[in-house]
Design an enzyme around this catalytic site. Structure first.
Site, PDB file in Angstrom:
ATOM      1  N   CYS A   8       0.795  -1.196   0.000  1.00 34.12           N
ATOM      2  CA  CYS A   8       0.000   0.000   0.000  1.00 34.12           C
ATOM      3  C   CYS A   8       0.857   1.290   0.000  1.00 34.12           C
ATOM      4  O   CYS A   8       0.539   2.208  -0.719  1.00 34.12           O
ATOM      5  CB  CYS A   8      -0.888  -0.043   1.225  1.00 34.12           C
ATOM      6  SG  CYS A   8      -2.070   1.245   1.346  1.00 34.12           S
TER       7      CYS A   8
ATOM      8  N   ARG B  21      -3.034   4.793   5.324  1.00 33.92           N
ATOM      9  CA  ARG B  21      -3.521   4.097   4.139  1.00 33.92           C
ATOM     10  C   ARG B  21      -3.993   2.674   4.447  1.00 33.92           C
ATOM     11  O   ARG B  21      -4.645   2.036   3.636  1.00 33.92           O
ATOM     12  CB  ARG B  21      -2.415   4.061   3.070  1.00 33.92           C
ATOM     13  CG  ARG B  21      -2.027   5.440   2.569  1.00 33.92           C
ATOM     14  CD  ARG B  21      -0.737   5.400   1.762  1.00 33.92           C
ATOM     15  NE  ARG B  21      -0.908   4.725   0.497  1.00 33.92           N
ATOM     16  CZ  ARG B  21      -1.153   5.331  -0.658  1.00 33.92           C
ATOM     17  NH1 ARG B  21      -1.282   6.649  -0.691  1.00 33.92           N
ATOM     18  NH2 ARG B  21      -1.273   4.655  -1.778  1.00 33.92           N
TER      19      ARG B  21
ATOM     20  N   TRP C 101      -0.396  -3.976   2.258  1.00 30.91           N
ATOM     21  CA  TRP C 101      -1.771  -4.429   2.467  1.00 30.91           C
ATOM     22  C   TRP C 101      -1.930  -5.693   1.635  1.00 30.91           C
ATOM     23  O   TRP C 101      -1.787  -5.671   0.415  1.00 30.91           O
ATOM     24  CB  TRP C 101      -2.755  -3.354   2.017  1.00 30.91           C
ATOM     25  CG  TRP C 101      -4.194  -3.638   2.310  1.00 30.91           C
ATOM     26  CD1 TRP C 101      -4.825  -3.540   3.513  1.00 30.91           C
ATOM     27  CD2 TRP C 101      -5.188  -4.044   1.354  1.00 30.91           C
ATOM     28  NE1 TRP C 101      -6.162  -3.859   3.370  1.00 30.91           N
ATOM     29  CE2 TRP C 101      -6.415  -4.168   2.056  1.00 30.91           C
ATOM     30  CE3 TRP C 101      -5.180  -4.307  -0.005  1.00 30.91           C
ATOM     31  CZ2 TRP C 101      -7.596  -4.542   1.440  1.00 30.91           C
ATOM     32  CZ3 TRP C 101      -6.362  -4.692  -0.631  1.00 30.91           C
ATOM     33  CH2 TRP C 101      -7.550  -4.803   0.101  1.00 30.91           C
TER      34      TRP C 101
ATOM     35  N   ASN D 172       3.731  -1.595  -5.272  1.00 32.14           N
ATOM     36  CA  ASN D 172       2.289  -1.461  -5.113  1.00 32.14           C
ATOM     37  C   ASN D 172       1.622  -1.921  -6.393  1.00 32.14           C
ATOM     38  O   ASN D 172       2.127  -1.648  -7.488  1.00 32.14           O
ATOM     39  CB  ASN D 172       1.894  -0.001  -4.844  1.00 32.14           C
ATOM     40  CG  ASN D 172       2.148   0.416  -3.426  1.00 32.14           C
ATOM     41  OD1 ASN D 172       2.489  -0.400  -2.579  1.00 32.14           O
ATOM     42  ND2 ASN D 172       1.993   1.697  -3.146  1.00 32.14           N
ATOM     43  N   GLY D 173       0.474  -2.582  -6.277  1.00 32.64           N
ATOM     44  CA  GLY D 173      -0.235  -3.043  -7.454  1.00 32.64           C
ATOM     45  C   GLY D 173      -0.341  -4.554  -7.483  1.00 32.64           C
ATOM     46  O   GLY D 173      -0.028  -5.241  -6.507  1.00 32.64           O
TER      47      GLY D 173
ATOM     48  N   GLU E  11     -24.641   5.412   3.539  1.00 34.18           N
ATOM     49  CA  GLU E  11     -23.336   5.918   3.986  1.00 34.18           C
ATOM     50  C   GLU E  11     -23.188   5.785   5.495  1.00 34.18           C
ATOM     51  O   GLU E  11     -22.113   5.436   5.993  1.00 34.18           O
ATOM     52  CB  GLU E  11     -23.168   7.372   3.546  1.00 34.18           C
ATOM     53  CG  GLU E  11     -21.908   8.070   4.044  1.00 34.18           C
ATOM     54  CD  GLU E  11     -20.613   7.420   3.580  1.00 34.18           C
ATOM     55  OE1 GLU E  11     -19.556   7.779   4.126  1.00 34.18           O
ATOM     56  OE2 GLU E  11     -20.646   6.543   2.691  1.00 34.18           O
TER      57      GLU E  11
ATOM     58  N   LYS F 168     -20.219   3.587   7.370  1.00 40.39           N
ATOM     59  CA  LYS F 168     -19.292   4.122   8.373  1.00 40.39           C
ATOM     60  C   LYS F 168     -19.249   3.229   9.609  1.00 40.39           C
ATOM     61  O   LYS F 168     -18.190   2.961  10.163  1.00 40.39           O
ATOM     62  CB  LYS F 168     -19.701   5.552   8.769  1.00 40.39           C
ATOM     63  CG  LYS F 168     -19.340   6.594   7.771  1.00 40.39           C
ATOM     64  CD  LYS F 168     -17.846   6.750   7.641  1.00 40.39           C
ATOM     65  CE  LYS F 168     -17.406   7.086   6.247  1.00 40.39           C
ATOM     66  NZ  LYS F 168     -17.646   6.152   5.187  1.00 40.39           N
TER      67      LYS F 168
ATOM     68  N   GLU G 180     -17.354   0.006   8.773  1.00 38.80           N
ATOM     69  CA  GLU G 180     -15.927   0.217   8.535  1.00 38.80           C
ATOM     70  C   GLU G 180     -15.116   0.332   9.819  1.00 38.80           C
ATOM     71  O   GLU G 180     -14.037  -0.251   9.926  1.00 38.80           O
ATOM     72  CB  GLU G 180     -15.720   1.491   7.701  1.00 38.80           C
ATOM     73  CG  GLU G 180     -16.055   1.356   6.236  1.00 38.80           C
ATOM     74  CD  GLU G 180     -15.835   2.657   5.493  1.00 38.80           C
ATOM     75  OE1 GLU G 180     -15.279   2.617   4.386  1.00 38.80           O
ATOM     76  OE2 GLU G 180     -16.230   3.724   6.014  1.00 38.80           O
TER      77      GLU G 180
ATOM     78  N   HIS H  44     -40.700  -5.012   3.087  1.00 41.20           N
ATOM     79  CA  HIS H  44     -40.519  -6.066   2.094  1.00 41.20           C
ATOM     80  C   HIS H  44     -39.386  -7.007   2.485  1.00 41.20           C
ATOM     81  O   HIS H  44     -38.718  -7.569   1.617  1.00 41.20           O
ATOM     82  CB  HIS H  44     -40.261  -5.468   0.712  1.00 41.20           C
ATOM     83  CG  HIS H  44     -41.422  -4.695   0.172  1.00 41.20           C
ATOM     84  ND1 HIS H  44     -42.585  -5.301  -0.250  1.00 41.20           N
ATOM     85  CD2 HIS H  44     -41.605  -3.363   0.006  1.00 41.20           C
ATOM     86  CE1 HIS H  44     -43.433  -4.372  -0.668  1.00 41.20           C
ATOM     87  NE2 HIS H  44     -42.860  -3.189  -0.516  1.00 41.20           N
TER      88      HIS H  44
ATOM     89  N   LYS I 284      -6.803   2.987   2.491  1.00 42.27           N
ATOM     90  CA  LYS I 284      -7.359   4.287   2.137  1.00 42.27           C
ATOM     91  C   LYS I 284      -7.547   4.430   0.637  1.00 42.27           C
ATOM     92  O   LYS I 284      -8.567   4.906   0.168  1.00 42.27           O
ATOM     93  CB  LYS I 284      -6.452   5.404   2.658  1.00 42.27           C
ATOM     94  CG  LYS I 284      -6.975   6.817   2.373  1.00 42.27           C
ATOM     95  CD  LYS I 284      -8.273   7.087   3.084  1.00 42.27           C
ATOM     96  CE  LYS I 284      -8.772   8.493   2.847  1.00 42.27           C
ATOM     97  NZ  LYS I 284     -10.112   8.701   3.422  1.00 42.27           N
TER      98      LYS I 284
END
Length: 612
Positions: free
Chosen positions: A2, A27, A73, A99-100, A485, A489, A492, A508, A607
């Site tokens: 990361c 991050r 990460w 990274n990647g 949202e 939160k 997370e 329903h 992040k």
């Protein structure tokens, strides 16, 4: 992924790299490591866990003029010492941080195994460094040329830094689809995945472009492309202060950023609303009037919190501008051959401007001929450069992994776009345009008021429900994406399961979950459907559910139904997400804090998600 940090110069590199890694902790990561040259030998130290653990593992008297460091990460392989970066080539001559994701790493790995290579980790990164090493030996060439040839065989995304024991005065970096910056100093240079690690040393920066390779010494930076085309480095001056990436007097970055939202909205609006509230000036819109007058459809692509902002944008643009809108997960948009025409506008939203799924979806839209518009927060980011046309939110650095001020700033930009298009297409009266614009211009005052008046109630509610196992969030109309949202939160940062639902959909299915142990948060501020929300609230209480209601100041009806009331200032219906989001952010924050969670660096999250 990361975080990447590198240094070459006259100072001791190790403490600079360690400090840089700490600045990248926001991050999200699971291990950390460092590589350096000392007395002609390549040394690698790495540990699963926090950077502090790595620092304790290092000798205190290390002194070297060049080092590279990484926070990982996990993608390929679990978090462990072995899988942590940096990785060495089998002959210990090269070290890499990366990274990647290398998508064809398994094929490359099998080929290397047949040639006698052995591997200590499960990572695609170790495969890449051995491929570079193999090419360098077999072609008897320089490291730069070896990297060029190796990367031509690679499918995927990468930002890499390579250290070679045979060239102790240079670092080689390369980039494709993952951010990489070069900080330009005096007789020293820095490398990082964002500016935070070197901001205190220099504000001069080079944003490396895709398919570029740079050879960096303490004094020079030479850039070529993968196909060996010489590039001229373009040095930009960053408009960013060190204080912006520090916590100041706040306990956490997330709390700081929640409280920064009124100021972030002011910065986002600065210079974009005329003093008489008669016009909107947004870069990229004013320059494309002929197309925007005839635009037939708008497609919004984003991920996570930005996708929720896009959903708010759907209500805004269709409600104010009367233009059809589709909102797509960028990750799904890529894989279903979407119908896009040259008369469509595609809006890509990303806080970091580096979200891999969103960037790929944006590029797909460009290939299909759509007018592409970017909304992001980070100047010089990949989406900003790839879109070409767009708007910065100017929210300032967001360090907390869970986005807060980026959401409200993105919504603010979408309000501006809605108003601009509505006026351009004559779909709004002058009076309504003036009223919404004037209210938007001063909305930061009501956001500040909200922050001031709800603290006591939020903390009391958090204390009562922080042991709950599930939460339900309900909203109607433009409040529905706010409910989504709010639920995100809580998930997370507190690790409590939570779901957002349209309030009318509760009956329903989700109503089956309602009992005395299920807290439900309902957003009841919209006048247009207030009575229907009251009915939903009654349905919850009839089933012994615990109800927390967010209402407009002065509300009397909901007080007779809900167990807890959170009052917020009244504003225009289209602007309510800027107000109602705040108590949901704070409630998640205080619940997570009471549960002992790391709110700034929640587990398993990063992040900036720079891999698909």
């Amino acid at each position: 992924m990361c975080g990447i940090v590198g240094y070459i110069g006259s100072q001791n590199a190790v403490p600079i790299v360690i400090k840089g890694l700490k600045r990248l902790e926001y991050r999200g990561y699971d291990s950390a490591g460092i590589a350096y040259l000392k007395e002609g030998k390549l040394h690698v130290k790495k540990k699963a866990g926090k950077v502090q653990k790595l620092q304790e593992f290092l000798s205190t008297n290390l002194n070297t003029k060049m080092a590279i460091g990484h926070t990982r990460w996990a993608t390929h392989g679990s978090p462990s010492d072995e899988n942590a970066h940096p990785h060495l080539s089998m002959d210990n001559s090269l070290a890499i941080i990366h990274n990647g994701i290398i998508e064809n790493y398994s094929t490359i790995k099998e080929g290397l195994k047949k040639r006698g290579y052995k591997f200590k980790s499960e990572t695609d990164t170790e495969v890449l460094i051995n491929l570079i090493s193999d090419v360098k030996k077999n072609e008897n060439t320089t490291l730069v040329k070896a990297i060029q040839l190796a990367l031509s065989q690679v499918i995927g995304a990468y930002s890499i830094v390579v250290l070679d024991v045979s060239t102790p005065d240079e670092l080689i970096v390369a980039k494709k689809g993952s951010p990489l910056l070069i900080g330009v100093g005096k007789n020293e240079n820095f490398i990082a995945s964002d500016a935070a690690p070197f901001l205190e040393y220099t504000k001069d920066v080079i944003y490396l472009n895709d398919d570029e390779i740079a050879k960096i010494t303490a004094e020079t930076i030479n850039i070529t492309t993968v196909d060996n085309q010489i590039q001229t480095p373009y040095i930009e001056k960053m408009n960013l202060e060190l204080e912006a990436i520090e916590k100041g007097d706040y306990e956490t970055f997330m709390l700081k950023e929640i409280h920064e939202q009124p100021r972030a909205i002011v910065e986002t609006l600065r210079g974009r609303i005329a003093s008489d509230f008669s016009t909107i000036h947004v870069r990229g819109l004013n320059e494309n009037l002929s197309f925007l007058k005839t635009v037939e459809k708008i497609i919004i692509i984003a991920c996570g919190t930005s996708w929720h902002a896009g959903l708010v944008g759907e209500y805004l643009i269709e409600g104010i501008s009367r233009i059809p809108v589709e909102v797509e997960y960028a990750s799904e948009f890529l894989y279903r051959d979407p119908l896009i025409s040259k008369n469509d506008m595609v809006i890509a939203i990303s806080q970091s401007g580096e979200t891999a799924d969103t960037l790929s979806a944006l590029n797909l839209a460009k290939q299909k001929g759509a007018f592409v518009y970017g909304i992001c927060n980070v100047v010089g980011s990949s989406i900003a450069r790839s879109a070409g046309v767009g708007t910065y939110t100017h929210a300032g650095p967001e360090i907390g992994v869970a986005s807060t001020k980026s959401f409200t700033s993105q919504v603010t930009v979408l309000i501006l776009i809605s108003l601009f298009l509505a006026k351009l297409k004559n779909n709004i009266t002058k009076e309504e345009f003036h009223n919404i614009t004037k209210e938007l211009f001063s909305i930061h005052n009501k956001m500040t008021t909200t922050l001031n008046i709800i603290q006591k109630e939020i903390k009391e509610i958090a204390a009562l429900y922080h042991h709950a196992k599930n939460f339900l969030y309900l909203g109607r109309g433009i409040s529905f994406p706010v409910a989504l949202e709010g639920a995100l939160k809580l998930k997370e940062i507190s690790y409590i399961h939570a779901e957002g639902y349209p309030a009318a959909e509760m009956k329903h299915g989700p109503i089956a979950l309602i009992d005395k142990n299920m807290p439900t948060i309902i957003i009841a501020t919209n006048k247009s459907n207030y009575e229907k929300v009251l009915i939903n609230a009654e349905e919850i209480k009839a089933r012994s559910g615990k109800l927390i209601a967010i209402v407009t100041q002065g509300d009397t009806k909901m007080h007779h139904i809900a167990d807890h009331i959170i009052e917020v200032p009244e504003t225009h219906n289209f602007l309510t997400p800027l107000i109602t989001t705040i108590p949901l952010q704070l409630l998640s924050y205080h619940i997570a804090s009471l549960r002992g969670c790391d709110v700034d660096q929640p587990r398993n999250l990063a992040k900036s998600v720079t891999v698909e």
